[in-house]
Design a protein around this motif. Sequence first.
Motif, short mmCIF file in Angstrom:
data_model
loop_
_atom_site.label_atom_id
_atom_site.label_comp_id
_atom_site.label_asym_id
_atom_site.label_seq_id
_atom_site.Cartn_x
_atom_site.Cartn_y
_atom_site.Cartn_z
N THR A 1 0.84 -1.19 0.00
CA THR A 1 0.00 0.00 0.00
C THR A 1 0.87 1.24 0.00
OG1 THR A 1 -1.67 -1.20 1.28
CG2 THR A 1 -1.88 1.18 1.18
N ALA A 2 0.45 2.23 -0.78
CA ALA A 2 1.10 3.54 -0.80
C ALA A 2 0.11 4.56 -0.25
CB ALA A 2 1.51 3.91 -2.21
N PHE A 3 0.60 5.41 0.62
CA PHE A 3 -0.18 6.51 1.19
C PHE A 3 0.53 7.80 0.82
CE2 PHE A 3 -0.70 2.85 3.92
CZ PHE A 3 -2.06 2.83 4.19
N TRP A 4 -0.24 8.87 0.56
CA TRP A 4 0.41 10.12 0.23
C TRP A 4 -0.52 11.31 0.43
CZ3 TRP A 4 -1.67 6.85 -3.32
CH2 TRP A 4 -2.48 7.38 -4.31
N ASP A 5 0.14 12.45 0.48
CA ASP A 5 -0.52 13.75 0.51
C ASP A 5 -0.02 14.47 -0.74
OD1 ASP A 5 -1.18 16.44 0.89
OD2 ASP A 5 -0.92 16.31 3.05
N ARG B 1 5.88 12.10 -3.38
CA ARG B 1 6.52 11.22 -2.39
C ARG B 1 5.45 10.36 -1.75
NH1 ARG B 1 10.47 15.67 0.24
NH2 ARG B 1 12.10 15.53 -1.32
N TYR B 2 5.79 9.10 -1.50
CA TYR B 2 4.85 8.12 -0.96
C TYR B 2 5.39 7.52 0.34
CZ TYR B 2 3.06 8.30 -5.71
OH TYR B 2 2.55 8.73 -6.91
N HIS B 3 4.49 7.29 1.28
CA HIS B 3 4.76 6.49 2.47
C HIS B 3 4.17 5.12 2.16
CE1 HIS B 3 5.95 9.85 5.12
NE2 HIS B 3 5.20 10.54 4.28
N SER B 4 5.02 4.11 2.09
CA SER B 4 4.56 2.80 1.64
C SER B 4 4.71 1.75 2.73
CB SER B 4 5.36 2.37 0.41
OG SER B 4 5.18 3.31 -0.63
#
Length: 117
Positions: A62-66, A82-85
Motif C-alpha cells: 500500500t502507498a499513502f500520500w498527501d 513522495r509516498y509512504h509505503s
Amino acid sequence: MYQVIKMYGDFEPWWFIEGWEEDITDKLVFENYEDAVLAFQKEWTDLASRFPKEESKGGMMTAFWDEADQYWCEECDEYLQRYHSLLLLEAKEDSKKKDLAPRVRPCKLKKGNCVNY
C-alpha cells in the motif's frame, strides 16, 4: 520468515525499482505470518489516519500520500510525488544483497521497458 517494511520515496512499492531498498525507513521481522499480518494492519491503520490518499496492490502493498508532499527533480525537470509505503513480504533467509546499478528515476521509465508495467 516475514517482513513488514515501511518506505518513504518517490514511487509506489509495487514497482520494486532497482535500489528500492534505499527508501526503507523501518523493517520488522516475524517468524510467523499471523504476527506479521497483525503488525501490517496496525501500521496500515496508523498511515491511513495520517494521509488522505491511498492505493493498494496485491493486498499487502500500500502507498499513502498527501498531494502536497512533492519535490523538484532536476534530472526529470518536474515535481515528483513522495509516498509512504507499507509492504508485507515473505523473506528468504538465504537471499543475499547483490550490487545494484544506479537507480532509475520514475520519470525516466518507459512503458515498453518496464517489466512491472
